[in-house]
Write a protein that holds these residues in place. Structure first.
Motif, short mmCIF file in Angstrom:
data_model
loop_
_atom_site.label_atom_id
_atom_site.label_comp_id
_atom_site.label_asym_id
_atom_site.label_seq_id
_atom_site.Cartn_x
_atom_site.Cartn_y
_atom_site.Cartn_z
N GLY A 29 101.63 38.99 -30.87
CA GLY A 29 100.66 39.74 -30.35
C GLY A 29 101.49 40.99 -30.17
N ALA A 30 102.72 41.03 -29.42
CA ALA A 30 103.54 42.01 -29.34
C ALA A 30 103.90 42.56 -30.37
N ILE A 31 104.43 41.86 -31.46
CA ILE A 31 104.82 42.12 -32.81
C ILE A 31 103.76 43.14 -33.51
N ARG A 32 102.61 42.44 -33.42
CA ARG A 32 101.40 43.20 -34.29
C ARG A 32 101.27 44.63 -33.70
N PHE A 33 101.04 44.60 -32.40
CA PHE A 33 100.61 45.90 -31.72
C PHE A 33 101.64 46.81 -31.84
N THR A 34 103.11 46.44 -31.85
CA THR A 34 104.23 47.30 -31.96
C THR A 34 104.29 47.74 -33.42
N TYR A 83 113.91 46.51 -20.46
CA TYR A 83 114.49 47.39 -21.34
C TYR A 83 113.44 47.55 -22.52
N TRP A 84 113.05 46.54 -22.92
CA TRP A 84 111.64 46.51 -24.00
C TRP A 84 110.81 47.61 -23.77
N LEU A 85 110.30 47.17 -22.35
CA LEU A 85 109.30 48.42 -21.91
C LEU A 85 109.58 49.76 -21.89
N HIS A 86 110.75 50.23 -21.43
CA HIS A 86 111.42 51.39 -21.43
C HIS A 86 111.43 52.03 -22.86
N ARG A 87 111.90 51.25 -23.56
CA ARG A 87 111.98 51.62 -24.99
C ARG A 87 110.56 51.94 -25.59
N LEU A 88 109.59 51.17 -25.42
CA LEU A 88 108.20 51.34 -25.86
C LEU A 88 107.52 52.49 -25.26
N LEU A 107 111.93 41.79 -30.76
CA LEU A 107 110.72 40.89 -30.54
C LEU A 107 110.80 39.77 -31.56
N ALA A 108 111.18 39.98 -32.84
CA ALA A 108 111.22 39.28 -34.16
C ALA A 108 112.14 38.20 -33.74
N ASP A 109 113.48 38.67 -33.11
CA ASP A 109 114.47 37.82 -33.22
C ASP A 109 114.14 36.76 -31.75
#
Length: 134
Positions: A29-34, A83-88, A107-109
């Motif tokens: 889901g996170a990958i799809r929405f990103t 960190y991911w949240l910050h960058r998004l 996310l993919a990794d």
């Protein structure tokens, strides 16, 4: 109320999934929405970008909330998720693709890593969460 067969199927999938499958579903889901957020920024559809990047952030918040802090690695994962949240958020506020692309790659990794953990723990007869840290 769930009306469509697809909605009923999706709900049943979540309700019957084991913890490892749920983690993969969250990453999917996170990958799809990103990806959709990136598409929105690229196309200048900022409402679309905002909606989808916020959905990706909500999933990362869920991943953070699901951490089992009795494992040392959970602290590291919490920092990664932060960190991911910050960058998004940065991608969304500045309407820049690069921060979101960076997180999409992470996310993919991480999804692939979880897939391997789950696959390895299933062969060992363990719950994936016993073998890992969430």
């Amino acid at each position: 109320m769930l009306n469509s067969p697809l909605q009923r199927y999706q709900q049943a999938s979540v309700q019957t999934a084991n913890p490892g499958q749920l983690i993969l579903m969250l990453y999917d889901g996170a990958i799809r929405f990103t990806k959709l957020g990136i598409e929105g920024i690229t196309a200048g559809k900022y409402d679309m970008a905002n909606t989808n990047l916020k959905k990706a952030q909500a999933i990362i918040h869920e991943l953070t909330a699901s951490l089992n802090h009795s494992y040392e690695i959970s602290k590291d994962l919490a920092q990664i998720y932060e960190y991911w949240l910050h960058r998004l958020i940065e991608a969304n506020l500045k309407k820049e693709v690069q921060p979101a692309v960076e997180i999409l790659n992470h996310l993919a990794d991480m999804r692939e890593s979880w897939k391997q953990i789950i696959k390895g723990s299933a062969g060992a007869g363990q719950s994936p969460l016993e073998a890992s840290s969430v």
